[in-house]
Design a protein around this motif. Structure first.
Motif, PDB file in Angstrom:
ATOM      1  N   PRO A 168       0.786  -1.139   0.069  1.00 35.11           N
ATOM      2  CA  PRO A 168       0.034  -0.150   0.074  1.00 35.11           C
ATOM      3  C   PRO A 168       0.869   1.489  -0.045  1.00 35.11           C
ATOM      4  O   PRO A 168       0.463   2.167  -0.335  1.00 35.11           O
ATOM      5  N   MET A 581      -3.075   5.434 -11.024  1.00 36.14           N
ATOM      6  CA  MET A 581      -4.261   5.023  -9.859  1.00 36.14           C
ATOM      7  C   MET A 581      -5.381   5.923 -10.300  1.00 36.14           C
ATOM      8  O   MET A 581      -5.535   7.156 -10.645  1.00 36.14           O
ATOM      9  N   GLU A 585      -9.470   5.189  -6.316  1.00 35.57           N
ATOM     10  CA  GLU A 585      -8.297   4.730  -5.413  1.00 35.57           C
ATOM     11  C   GLU A 585      -7.457   5.878  -4.898  1.00 35.57           C
ATOM     12  O   GLU A 585      -7.521   6.164  -3.688  1.00 35.57           O
ATOM     13  N   LYS A 588      -9.800   7.358  -1.969  1.00 40.70           N
ATOM     14  CA  LYS A 588      -9.535   6.612  -0.831  1.00 40.70           C
ATOM     15  C   LYS A 588      -8.342   6.933  -0.267  1.00 40.70           C
ATOM     16  O   LYS A 588      -8.275   6.724   1.134  1.00 40.70           O
ATOM     17  N   PHE A 589      -7.217   6.815  -0.781  1.00 45.38           N
ATOM     18  CA  PHE A 589      -6.129   7.369  -0.474  1.00 45.38           C
ATOM     19  C   PHE A 589      -5.949   8.652   0.356  1.00 45.38           C
ATOM     20  O   PHE A 589      -5.442   8.637   1.556  1.00 45.38           O
ATOM     21  N   ALA A 622     -16.049   5.498  -1.321  1.00 46.16           N
ATOM     22  CA  ALA A 622     -14.532   5.827  -1.442  1.00 46.16           C
ATOM     23  C   ALA A 622     -14.325   7.426  -0.754  1.00 46.16           C
ATOM     24  O   ALA A 622     -13.381   7.830  -0.547  1.00 46.16           O
TER      25      ALA A 622
END
Length: 652
Positions: A168, A581, A585, A588-589, A622
């Motif tokens: 991750p 990405m 994604e 979410k990060f 998300a």
């Protein structure tokens, strides 16, 4: 003399015999290699599936923390050993492990073990150097491909699968799986025995044939040779016919299997098909509407403005058609909500006539309308659905009318005093070719059958299909009367609420509020636009700069995160589909890594051409605040950004 004849016969058949044995050898070798390849392929597939499970079995941040020999405790290492050992037993493989490469050396970071070591807890291998690592393994992170190797040692012959993965935190590591393939050698030895035995049998079968050919050669004469040639030719034709029949049969079976597979794939991809069509149409429409809007804001004469407005109306109508088609597909009650608003029938009909002005001029058709005086000026209903139904019915009338007139008659039908509604009857009459009796039966059946979709055989297609579904959502009804070569009358009967312009807007909560009345705390924002399509970037930049916002561009999710580390943004406009990405994604990060991006509560608006409930749920999960479907109305987007930035938009 006899010896010379024998030598002559042997010389004559030497080449065929040689070819026979070479052919037999090649055939047996091919069968052996195919068997070996098949067995190894089964092993490789099994190892590949196992590799995908290894990251799930370990802690997500394990390989971000595994940096040296002291970073992971023996307790955690032993816990990893037990997990991987259990996983190896479940998938029936010999050994599972993960590796990292530091300074050109390969180290174990986790591994499985055997039952004896599990019982006595005698093995702790964390950060043990893997001295037997091959050069291909060391170069694996560069190639970024899965590597299969076969090695032999005193423990046996093993097949290894090695795959580079990312943690991750972005650190690369290698997941590996080994499987003992000694049993394959036993199987291949057995297979080789049977192949050699088959070769011997074929050779023995060949010897009588050779002897018979030699005997025939002795007795051959010119007449017999001719007869043999004729018989050989006849036999060859039969063999060719049999071979062709076999090929046709095999081809038919193959086509049957392919048809079944394609049918299954078509069934499974029905949802993907309609959403892909919607996505592919919305993406260029976003550019067309955006550029046309920018063009309209430049200095134009009246004729050019009219052209721009016509382009905009046509594009918006296409968008509406896409939306209605999607709503037909997602026609379950829980997926459709009516959007009530205040409107005037006169304005609605004028808008529709303007949209068809070019087609009417081209065909030289007169389009007129008449509104019953008993109908109130202001009505309440879903004007978008009503406009689409009338658009489709008028479009069909124009399509099947080459000359003459089209007349729209709007009459008062009855009053529903219980819910303060009136029933309005729309009648669209044309002087076109009409509909024959057979087509009328098909259309009537389609209109009365909820599960029937109207297709080309009805002559009217998607327009009437959408109208039927939309009328059902409005609790309205559609029917028609027609006579061949004398025209058609289509009827729409719908209940509408009675409205007034003097009514308090709070009493009509479904009428959109005027966002311009908001007193925003901040007018101009620093926007991070995440978009990899150059045309979409151009449209967004030109449109947003007119509101005097400052815009920074990111072409991937990774660039979004990188820019957020070094700068502060008031809001993020996030495209969903980006390389490296994607938008989901990246969102979410941002929400889950406050220590890296700093401002995790920055509002995020998703920009996408995927107008599906599934995509909306993905965005919501998300942490994305709002979901905007392309083509984008930048005025509405600007209002939405003001509300989000200044905390005036209620969020669930």
């Amino acid at each position: 003399m006899q010896e010379n004849r024998f030598i002559s016969i042997i010389s004559k058949f030497a080449i065929p015999i040689l070819f026979y044995f070479v052919g037999i050898s090649i055939l047996l070798t091919i069968i052996y290699q195919e068997k070996k390849h098949s067995l190894l392929k089964e092993v490789d597939n099994k190892l590949s599936r196992t590799l995908d499970i290894i990251p799930i079995s370990l802690l997500k941040d394990f390989h971000d923390r595994a940096t040296d020999s002291l970073s992971i405790s023996p307790i955690e290492d032993w816990d990893n050993i037990k997990r991987l050992t259990k996983l190896a037993k479940q998938f029936d493989v010999s050994f599972l492990y993960t590796l990292i490469i530091r300074n050109g050396k390969v180290y174990f970071t986790s591994c499985s073990t055997n039952n004896q070591e599990i019982q006595h807890k005698t093995t702790v291998r964390y950060f043990t150097e893997y001295t037997e690592a091959s050069d291909k393994l060391k170069k694996l992170p560069i190639s970024n491909k899965i590597l299969f190797e076969t090695t032999s040692d005193r423990w046996g012959t093993f097949r290894s699968a090695l795959k580079p993965l990312y943690s991750p935190g972005g650190n690369i590591y290698i997941a590996g799986a080994d499987m003992d393939i000694s049993y394959i050698e036993d199987k291949l030895s057995q297979e080789l025995f049977y192949l050699i035995l088959s070769g011997i049998i074929l050779t023995l079968l060949f010897i009588p044939t050779l002897v018979q050919v030699i005997r025939i050669d002795k007795k051959i004469t010119n007449s017999l040779k001719k007869q043999i040639d004729e018989q050989t030719a006849e036999l060859s034709n039969k063999l060719v016919e049999n071979s062709q029949t076999t090929i046709k049969l095999e081809k038919a079976l193959q086509e049957k299997e392919e048809f079944a597979q394609k049918a299954q794939e078509a069934l499974n991809s029905k949802t993907n098909l309609i959403t892909t069509i919607s996505h592919e149409l919305r993406t260029p429409l976003n550019v067309i509407i955006g550029i046309n809007t920018l063009l309209f804001q430049t200095k134009l004469n009246d004729e050019q403005k009219d052209y721009c407005q016509t382009i905009n109306n046509a594009a918006i109508q296409i968008v509406k058609l896409i939306e209605e088609a999607m709503q037909v597909y997602y026609s379950q009650p829980e997926r459709i909500n009516l959007e009530l608003s205040l409107f005037e029938i006169n304005d609605l009909l004028m808008q529709l006539i303007n949209q068809f002005s070019s087609a009417l001029r081209h065909k030289k058709i007169n389009l007129t309308y008449e509104i019953d005086e008993q109908i109130p000026t202001h009505l309440v209903g879903d004007v978008s659905f009503l406009r689409q139904i009338l658009f489709n019915l008028i479009n069909n009338a124009i399509k099947f009318t080459e000359k003459g007139n089209i007349h729209i008659n709007v009459t008062f039908d009855e009053i529903n005093p219980n819910d303060n509604k009136i029933v309005v009857l729309f009648k669209i009459s044309d002087t076109g070719i009409g509909i024959d009796e057979e087509q009328q039966r098909k259309i009537l059946k389609a209109l009365n059958d909820d599960g029937q979709l109207i297709n080309k055989s009805s002559g009217l297609g998607l327009g009437l299909t959408l109208s039927k579904h939309l009328a059902k959502m409005l609790n309205a009804s559609i029917w028609f009367k027609s006579e061949k070569n004398k025209g058609t009358d289509f009827y729409l009967r719908v209940a509408l609420g009675v409205g007034t312009v003097n009514k308090n807007p709070e009493e009509l909560p479904l009428i959109p509020e005027n966002a311009n009345s908001e007193k925003y705390k901040k007018e101009h924002f620093h926007i991070l636009l995440a978009e990899d399509n150059e045309l979409n970037v151009k449209v967004a930049l030109r449109s947003l700069e007119k509101f005097k916002h400052e815009i920074s561009i990111a072409q991937s999710g990774k660039q979004v995160i990188s820019l957020m580390k070094n700068d502060h943004f008031d809001i993020i406009l996030m495209d969903i589909e980006m390389p490296e990405m994607d938008g989901i994604e990246a969102a979410k990060f941002i929400r889950n890594h406050p220590e890296e991006v700093g401002h995790i509560n920055v509002p995020i608006i998703a920009l996408t051409a995927h107008a599906t409930p599934e995509m909306q749920n993905l965005c919501k999960n998300a942490g994305i605040n709002n979901f905007v479907v392309k083509p984008i109305n930048f005025n509405e987007l600007n209002e939405l950004m003001h509300k989000l930035v200044n905390n005036t938009l209620s969020q669930e």
